[in-house]
Design an enzyme around this catalytic site. Structure first.
Site, short mmCIF file in Angstrom:
data_model
loop_
_atom_site.label_atom_id
_atom_site.label_comp_id
_atom_site.label_asym_id
_atom_site.label_seq_id
_atom_site.Cartn_x
_atom_site.Cartn_y
_atom_site.Cartn_z
N ASP A 1 0.82 -1.21 0.00
CA ASP A 1 0.00 0.00 0.00
C ASP A 1 0.85 1.26 0.00
O ASP A 1 0.61 2.19 -0.77
CB ASP A 1 -0.91 0.01 1.24
CG ASP A 1 -1.87 -1.16 1.28
OD1 ASP A 1 -2.31 -1.58 0.20
OD2 ASP A 1 -2.15 -1.67 2.38
N ASP B 1 2.21 -2.09 4.72
CA ASP B 1 0.88 -2.56 4.34
C ASP B 1 -0.09 -2.38 5.49
O ASP B 1 0.28 -2.57 6.66
CB ASP B 1 0.91 -4.03 3.93
CG ASP B 1 1.16 -4.21 2.45
OD1 ASP B 1 0.27 -3.88 1.66
OD2 ASP B 1 2.26 -4.65 2.10
N ILE B 2 -1.33 -2.04 5.14
CA ILE B 2 -2.38 -1.85 6.13
C ILE B 2 -3.32 -3.05 6.09
O ILE B 2 -3.82 -3.41 5.02
CB ILE B 2 -3.18 -0.56 5.86
CG1 ILE B 2 -2.24 0.61 5.52
CG2 ILE B 2 -4.07 -0.22 7.06
CD1 ILE B 2 -1.20 0.91 6.57
N LYS B 3 -3.54 -3.68 7.24
CA LYS B 3 -4.38 -4.88 7.32
C LYS B 3 -5.48 -4.65 8.36
O LYS B 3 -5.38 -5.05 9.51
CB LYS B 3 -3.52 -6.09 7.73
CG LYS B 3 -2.35 -6.38 6.79
CD LYS B 3 -2.81 -6.94 5.47
CE LYS B 3 -1.66 -7.35 4.58
NZ LYS B 3 -2.12 -7.90 3.29
#
Length: 299
Positions: free
Chosen positions: A116, A142-144
């Site tokens: 991302d 990264d965004i989760k």
């Protein structure tokens, strides 16, 4: 343009990749640096992050008739997909906040694939930590986003969110990673990471890849407070080792001390190898060292 700097990059890549492989403590230091940096930035800006994240609830009239599509399996229908809220209110915001630190320079390097948020981060602190090897890292963030019905100890990672062993044998051939067999408790899977362990820029900058994952966890207030909306509850941070650490030296992915660090993902057999995801267990990851942090955001 593909070949303008290719030869010097090829030579530098192989020389510096070997150095990192022979000195794994350098990569571990910069991974801890990246993790601590995000932890500090979030902690210093908790109020802004929480307010902007939760603003999505106050804007309900503007999106309620056209909500985001639910990509989960058999959703119950009472949970709104909050993926993009986390990507913007946490992920994009953190990139801006990191770039505002006094001793840090951020460059948004053009890469056609990756996580991302991806950017080159340069700091004299990195130069000191690496004993002058480099002053830069390639931050892959990264965004989760997850809610109360999702696992908060799993990361589901795509091939372009994991780096591999990164062999570059022929000048014309480019970098290739080995396929890896992921053995879970009941099944196995072939996984192909598609990110190199480091980048060499055309200006000679050496940028090892640091993989960081931010897991905004939201509460469904209908379940906990008899209210409506989905508010930010806590944020988990995780640092997954670079491909050299995972698959070369020290080889965490093959070490029985970290059994089931990786487990087969949730994709069926019809998916292409370049699309098949894998799971990382944060409970096992944290055994490697200080690789997982949690910040309480429900204040």
């Amino acid at each position: 343009m593909y070949n303008l700097h290719r030869e010097k990059i090829f030579m530098s890549y192989n020389q510096n990749k070997q150095y990192l492989e022979d000195n794994p403590e350098i990569q571990e230091k910069i991974e801890l640096y990246g993790l601590n940096l995000l932890n500090e930035v979030i902690s210093d800006n908790e109020e802004e992050i929480r307010a902007d994240y939760n603003e999505a609830n106050f804007l309900h009239p503007f999106w309620m008739n056209y909500p985001p599509l639910d990509r989960g399996k058999m959703p119950k229908g009472d949970q709104i997909p909050w993926i993009e809220v986390g990507e913007k209110a946490v992920g994009s915001k953190l990139t801006r906040l990191v770039s505002q630190r006094e001793d840090i320079t951020v460059r948004e390097i053009g890469l056609p694939t990756g996580p991302d948020e991806r950017y080159l981060l340069t700091s004299p602190t990195i130069y000191s930590l690496t004993n002058g090897f480099t002053d830069s890292i390639m931050m892959f963030v990264d965004i989760k986003s997850v809610g109360p019905r999702d696992s908060d100890y799993d990361l589901v990672l795509s091939p372009n969110q994991v780096s591999g062993n990164g062999d570059w044998a022929q000048l014309e051939g480019g970098i290739q990673n080995n396929q890896q067999t992921i053995q879970g408790p009941r099944s196995s899977q072939i996984f192909l990471p598609t990110i190199p362990p480091l980048y060499i820029l055309s200006d000679g900058t050496i940028a090892p890849v640091v993989h960081l994952f931010i897991k905004p966890i939201y509460a469904m207030r209908s379940l906990t407070k008899g209210d409506t909306g989905q508010s930010l509850y806590k944020i988990k941070l995780a640092s997954v080792p670079n491909g050299l650490g995972l698959f070369c030296n020290p080889g965490y992915a093959f070490d029985s001390a970290y059994k089931f660090l990786f487990r087969p993902g949730k994709d069926d057999r019809t998916k292409s190898l370049l699309q098949k995801r894998v799971r990382v267990d944060l409970r096992v990851l944290d055994k490697i060292g200080p690789r997982v942090m949690t910040i309480d955001m429900d204040k």
